[in-house]
Design a protein around this motif. Structure first.
Motif, PDB file in Angstrom:
ATOM      1  N   TYR A  40       0.439  -1.892 -10.401  1.00  0.00           N
ATOM      2  CA  TYR A  40       0.022  -2.292  -8.933  1.00  0.00           C
ATOM      3  C   TYR A  40      -1.040  -2.947  -8.592  1.00  0.00           C
ATOM      4  O   TYR A  40      -1.143  -3.870  -7.962  1.00  0.00           O
ATOM      5  N   ALA A  41      -2.179  -2.651  -9.245  1.00  0.00           N
ATOM      6  CA  ALA A  41      -3.652  -3.455  -9.467  1.00  0.00           C
ATOM      7  C   ALA A  41      -3.482  -4.842  -9.886  1.00  0.00           C
ATOM      8  O   ALA A  41      -4.073  -5.609  -9.057  1.00  0.00           O
ATOM      9  N   GLN A  77      -0.403   2.499 -11.902  1.00  0.00           N
ATOM     10  CA  GLN A  77      -1.690   2.025 -11.486  1.00  0.00           C
ATOM     11  C   GLN A  77      -1.977   0.530 -11.895  1.00  0.00           C
ATOM     12  O   GLN A  77      -2.546  -0.082 -10.893  1.00  0.00           O
ATOM     13  N   ARG A  86      -1.828  -4.689  -5.373  1.00  0.00           N
ATOM     14  CA  ARG A  86      -1.295  -3.906  -4.287  1.00  0.00           C
ATOM     15  C   ARG A  86      -2.125  -2.148  -4.542  1.00  0.00           C
ATOM     16  O   ARG A  86      -2.865  -2.306  -5.583  1.00  0.00           O
ATOM     17  N   ARG A  87      -1.902  -1.523  -3.909  1.00  0.00           N
ATOM     18  CA  ARG A  87      -2.884  -0.005  -3.889  1.00  0.00           C
ATOM     19  C   ARG A  87      -2.043   1.123  -3.717  1.00  0.00           C
ATOM     20  O   ARG A  87      -0.816   0.989  -3.128  1.00  0.00           O
ATOM     21  N   GLU A 128      -6.825   5.848  -6.630  1.00  0.00           N
ATOM     22  CA  GLU A 128      -7.878   5.918  -5.624  1.00  0.00           C
ATOM     23  C   GLU A 128      -7.690   7.033  -4.758  1.00  0.00           C
ATOM     24  O   GLU A 128      -6.429   7.463  -4.380  1.00  0.00           O
ATOM     25  N   GLU A 176       0.887  -1.012   0.033  1.00  0.00           N
ATOM     26  CA  GLU A 176      -0.102  -0.017   0.065  1.00  0.00           C
ATOM     27  C   GLU A 176       0.782   1.239  -0.101  1.00  0.00           C
ATOM     28  O   GLU A 176       1.759   1.536   0.837  1.00  0.00           O
ATOM     29  N   VAL A 227      -2.682   5.070  -3.053  1.00  0.00           N
ATOM     30  CA  VAL A 227      -3.967   5.853  -2.411  1.00  0.00           C
ATOM     31  C   VAL A 227      -3.555   7.206  -2.627  1.00  0.00           C
ATOM     32  O   VAL A 227      -2.518   7.578  -1.959  1.00  0.00           O
TER      33      VAL A 227
END
Length: 193
Positions: free
Chosen positions: A161-162, A158, A166-167, A181, A99, A169
């Motif tokens: 990671y996705a 993005q 994974r994220r 996000e 994250e 933020v």
């Protein structure tokens, strides 16, 4: 684990990241000429600028990306995304970070009328694009911004990671970055696990 970059040391409070990253050649040269108190455990520099720091990790940075944008999932090479943030996201990925919480990344840029033309810009006045007016004050150099290339790089990060669960933020208030996000920084206990 915290990762900062460029002239973050100018923040008017005592936060210092554990990792410090540089990507833009002229910014890196100017920062190290000033000899600021970086106070980071690890400093990441493009391989050919490694001589500027007495301690740190040198990485190979590809500035000529045939299939732009590209994202490196291994530390053999970092791809340029026209922003140091893109290199930071690759480094976090290499370190296994699941994250990423972005703070202070607003993604806006307004070309000042007082900068020089060309690929390398030199400021001749006040900087309205950063958290402090002399971030790129008179005499400061930096590479010409390319917002459309930065946006494509963020979209690529993005996706990578996705795809790995994974994220990323974006916790930055009033940010213009739409690739990630939106959210808020979790309380300190969130990072203890």
């Amino acid at each position: 684990l915290s990762i900062g970059c460029n002239k973050l040391y100018l923040l008017p409070y005592e936060f210092r990241p554990t990792h410090y990253v540089f990507e833009d050649r002229v910014v890196t040269e100017d920062v190290f000429a000033e000899r600021p108190p970086l106070d980071a455990t690890t400093i990441w520099l493009p391989h050919d600028l490694g001589h500027l720091a007495t301690t740190g990790i040198r990485y190979c940075l590809d500035r000529v990306v045939i299939d732009y944008p590209s994202f490196s999932t291994t530390p053999d090479l970092a791809y340029s995304g026209w922003t140091v943030m893109y290199v930071m996201l690759q480094i976090a990925y290499w370190m296994g970070v699941r994250e990423v919480f972005l703070v202070g990344v607003d993604g806006t840029y307004h070309e000042p009328s007082h900068t020089s033309a060309g690929v390398v810009r030199t400021s001749a006045g006040v900087d309205h694009n950063h958290f402090i007016s002399d971030y790129y004050g008179p005499g400061a150099r930096y590479q010409r911004p390319a917002p459309e290339r930065v946006a494509a790089a963020y979209d690529c990060a993005q996706r990578v990671y996705a795809a790995d669960g994974r994220r990323i933020v974006n916790c930055s208030a009033q940010s213009a970055i739409n690739a990630f996000e939106r959210g808020t920084l979790p309380p300190p206990g969130h990072f203890d696990a």
